[in-house]
Design a protein around this motif. Structure first.
Motif, PDB file in Angstrom:
ATOM      1  N   ILE A  44      -4.067 -51.867 -24.812  1.00 28.94           N
ATOM      2  CA  ILE A  44      -4.016 -51.157 -26.089  1.00 28.94           C
ATOM      3  C   ILE A  44      -4.878 -49.897 -26.039  1.00 28.94           C
ATOM      4  O   ILE A  44      -4.466 -48.835 -26.522  1.00 28.94           O
ATOM      5  CB  ILE A  44      -4.476 -52.097 -27.228  1.00 28.94           C
ATOM      6  N   GLU A  45      -6.043 -49.986 -25.439  1.00 33.91           N
ATOM      7  CA  GLU A  45      -6.922 -48.817 -25.392  1.00 33.91           C
ATOM      8  C   GLU A  45      -6.326 -47.710 -24.525  1.00 33.91           C
ATOM      9  O   GLU A  45      -6.449 -46.521 -24.849  1.00 33.91           O
ATOM     10  CB  GLU A  45      -8.298 -49.221 -24.860  1.00 33.91           C
ATOM     11  N   ASN A  91      -3.161 -47.089 -24.134  1.00 36.44           N
ATOM     12  CA  ASN A  91      -1.963 -46.541 -24.781  1.00 36.44           C
ATOM     13  C   ASN A  91      -2.197 -46.202 -26.247  1.00 36.44           C
ATOM     14  O   ASN A  91      -1.240 -46.096 -27.017  1.00 36.44           O
ATOM     15  CB  ASN A  91      -0.818 -47.562 -24.700  1.00 36.44           C
ATOM     16  N   LYS A  92      -3.459 -46.041 -26.637  1.00 38.58           N
ATOM     17  CA  LYS A  92      -3.766 -45.841 -28.052  1.00 38.58           C
ATOM     18  C   LYS A  92      -3.305 -44.498 -28.598  1.00 38.58           C
ATOM     19  O   LYS A  92      -3.228 -44.322 -29.810  1.00 38.58           O
ATOM     20  CB  LYS A  92      -5.269 -45.984 -28.276  1.00 38.58           C
ATOM     21  N   GLU A  93      -2.985 -43.566 -27.729  1.00 37.90           N
ATOM     22  CA  GLU A  93      -2.543 -42.264 -28.203  1.00 37.90           C
ATOM     23  C   GLU A  93      -1.062 -42.225 -28.564  1.00 37.90           C
ATOM     24  O   GLU A  93      -0.625 -41.325 -29.271  1.00 37.90           O
ATOM     25  CB  GLU A  93      -2.834 -41.195 -27.141  1.00 37.90           C
ATOM     26  N   ALA A 108       0.611 -47.647 -28.379  1.00 35.01           N
ATOM     27  CA  ALA A 108      -0.234 -48.649 -29.026  1.00 35.01           C
ATOM     28  C   ALA A 108      -1.137 -48.037 -30.085  1.00 35.01           C
ATOM     29  O   ALA A 108      -2.191 -48.597 -30.405  1.00 35.01           O
ATOM     30  CB  ALA A 108      -1.076 -49.381 -27.977  1.00 35.01           C
ATOM     31  N   PHE A 109      -0.733 -46.917 -30.653  1.00 37.51           N
ATOM     32  CA  PHE A 109      -1.567 -46.267 -31.667  1.00 37.51           C
ATOM     33  C   PHE A 109      -1.767 -47.160 -32.885  1.00 37.51           C
ATOM     34  O   PHE A 109      -2.884 -47.318 -33.394  1.00 37.51           O
ATOM     35  CB  PHE A 109      -0.934 -44.944 -32.095  1.00 37.51           C
ATOM     36  N   SER A 160      -1.487 -50.467 -33.066  1.00 37.72           N
ATOM     37  CA  SER A 160      -2.289 -51.631 -32.712  1.00 37.72           C
ATOM     38  C   SER A 160      -3.771 -51.266 -32.604  1.00 37.72           C
ATOM     39  O   SER A 160      -4.650 -52.044 -33.021  1.00 37.72           O
ATOM     40  CB  SER A 160      -1.799 -52.227 -31.387  1.00 37.72           C
ATOM     41  N   TRP A 161      -4.060 -50.085 -32.046  1.00 34.21           N
ATOM     42  CA  TRP A 161      -5.447 -49.663 -31.916  1.00 34.21           C
ATOM     43  C   TRP A 161      -6.097 -49.459 -33.281  1.00 34.21           C
ATOM     44  O   TRP A 161      -7.226 -49.895 -33.516  1.00 34.21           O
ATOM     45  CB  TRP A 161      -5.520 -48.377 -31.091  1.00 34.21           C
ATOM     46  N   GLN A 162      -5.387 -48.823 -34.189  1.00 32.99           N
ATOM     47  CA  GLN A 162      -5.917 -48.630 -35.535  1.00 32.99           C
ATOM     48  C   GLN A 162      -6.083 -49.951 -36.274  1.00 32.99           C
ATOM     49  O   GLN A 162      -7.019 -50.133 -37.062  1.00 32.99           O
ATOM     50  CB  GLN A 162      -4.991 -47.698 -36.328  1.00 32.99           C
ATOM     51  N   GLY A 209      -3.308 -57.764 -31.732  1.00 32.21           N
ATOM     52  CA  GLY A 209      -3.114 -57.321 -30.361  1.00 32.21           C
ATOM     53  C   GLY A 209      -2.929 -58.437 -29.367  1.00 32.21           C
ATOM     54  O   GLY A 209      -3.050 -58.209 -28.164  1.00 32.21           O
TER      55      GLY A 209
END
Length: 451
Positions: A274-275, A277-279, A282-283, A285-287, A383
């Protein structure tokens, strides 16, 4: 006036005793002590001079109140969380911050009417409408493919809109599939080992419902429909080799469908990092993880979440659990998860104590549905599993999901209200001990004097 016992009372009594032995961890103490049992008929049909029969209900079991109180608390808390998740965003885009809340309240009122109707009408009367309702639900699933009627939301063409009115047909299909399978497996309970009564109908319902949902891009509905269908079959007693075969074929088909699309494959596997692909993938999921972390133990308070101010997409629908964790903290999150656990647990107890086979399968299927959908939604927000765009029952903003979930809760309460109860083992042991003491001393105790 004559009193007639139901024709299937002996079979129901034997199944009830077996279920109670499983719940209590063995034969009841009353049976081991050899104490005499009082005949306590818990369900009767009273015949009068009129042709219609009137149902006489026994004492209300405790599971009925537990399910009702949990569902009522979830609906009210869900409305509060929807208002909290949408008010700040709607202040900047409209004149009132209550648009989504009022729409959700309207659907909650519709769901309340459906819940009362599903509760008041004895559930065995709904069996005559199972097949017509299944046909209607299957027809509604075809509407998203009609140009000008189907609407694409979140990359899924699973919505239908007529002007300002819209709904999601897959929510109706979940309840219709449970009722249809419960009715079919009840009518053929002694022939489920035959493929034409067990394997083939289960495969048609499972692959038909899940396949149409997958073609619409609604992976979450496909997962829930598959899990619920297999759960009802497992409760009904379909052979494990048949359930295993359908599970293997379904898993193979899902794997092929996912591997055939690079975008779909990357989207489903993004939760593994997740970290990283956070941009992009997985944005959301990260938020969601940031919102959960911000809640701490006690949360920021109702309305105190900052992630809903444009940082967390779909905070009022798919990711409303992240807002709950942010504003109610770890304690509130555990309470919500525990509430779903209570619904599933007492739903299973209602199924075990149901007066007939149809009620058992109906209650078990509904409990499985609500539990699986909650697991898929909360797991995606946390996640742990891929995000599927599935709503959280009773909480997420979505009128169709809320109203159909409330109707399903009404049916679950209907079965729980007619559950066959038995004396508690401790009370039975005390009565047996008093009876044994009275036979030794020759003095009548309070319980034996009344007899």
């Amino acid at each position: 006036m004559t009193i007639a016992i139901r024709p299937d009372t002996a079979d129901v009594r034997a199944r009830r005793e077996a279920a109670l032995e499983r719940i209590n961890g063995g034969p009841s103490r009353q049976k081991r002590s050899g104490a005499p049992k009082r005949a306590k008929p818990s369900r009767r049909v009273v015949k009068t001079s009129k042709p219609a029969e009137r149902e006489v209900l026994g004492p209300t079991p405790g599971i009925y109140y537990w399910i009702g109180l949990t569902v009522a608390a979830f609906v009210m808390l869900g409305l509060v969380m929807v208002l909290s998740a949408t008010s700040a965003r709607e202040v900047a885009s409209s004149e009132t911050p209550y648009d989504t809340f009022m729409r959700q309240s309207m659907w909650a009122a519709i769901g309340l009417v459906g819940l009362v109707i599903a509760l008041k009408v004895p559930y065995h009367r709904w069996r005559a409408l199972v097949i017509p309702l299944a046909v209607i639900a299957a027809g509604l699933m075809m509407l998203p493919f009609v140009p000008g009627v189907g609407v694409t939301v979140n990359d899924a063409n699973s919505w239908v809109r007529f002007g300002s009115f819209g709904f999601q047909p897959s929510e109706f299909l979940k309840l219709a599939a449970i009722a249809f399978l419960a009715d079919h497996f009840t009518r053929h309970e002694h022939d489920l080992h035959l493929p034409r009564h067990g394997l083939i109908p289960l495969g048609l319902v499972t692959f038909g419902c899940a396949g149409v949902s997958f073609m619409q891009g609604d992976l979450g509905a496909a997962i829930v429909l598959t899990a619920v269908s297999l759960c009802v079959a497992l409760i009904a007693g379909v052979p494990f080799r048949h359930i295993g075969a359908i599970t293997a074929v379904g898993a193979m088909g899902a794997m092929i469908a996912v591997m055939s699309s690079p975008w779909r494959f990357n989207r489903l596997t993004a939760f593994r990092d997740i970290e990283g692909n956070k941009e992009h993938l997985a944005f959301q999921s990260w938020q969601g993880l940031l919102s959960i972390a911000n809640g701490g133990w006690t949360g920021s308070g109702i309305g105190g979440s900052r992630s809903k101010l444009g940082y967390l997409p779909y905070a009022h629908s798919d990711f409303i659990f992240a807002v709950i964790a942010d504003e109610l903290g770890f304690i509130g999150s555990v309470a919500v998860i525990g509430g779903f656990g209570l619904i599933v647990w007492f739903g299973v107890q209602a199924a075990l104590a149901a007066p007939d086979r149809f009620g058992m399968l109906l209650a078990g299927g509904i409990a499985c549905w609500l539990g699986v959908q909650a697991i898929v939604n909360i797991g995606g927000v946390a996640g742990v599993i891929p995000v599927t765009g599935l709503t959280l029952p009773f909480f997420s903003a979505g009128g169709t999901s809320l109203s159909v979930s409330m109707v399903a809760a009404g049916l679950l309460l209907n079965v729980a209200r007619r559950a066959i109860t038995a004396p508690r083992p401790r009370r039975a042991a005390k009565r047996a001990g008093r009876a044994h003491a009275s036979t030794r001393t020759g003095r009548p105790t309070r319980s034996t004097a009344r007899v």
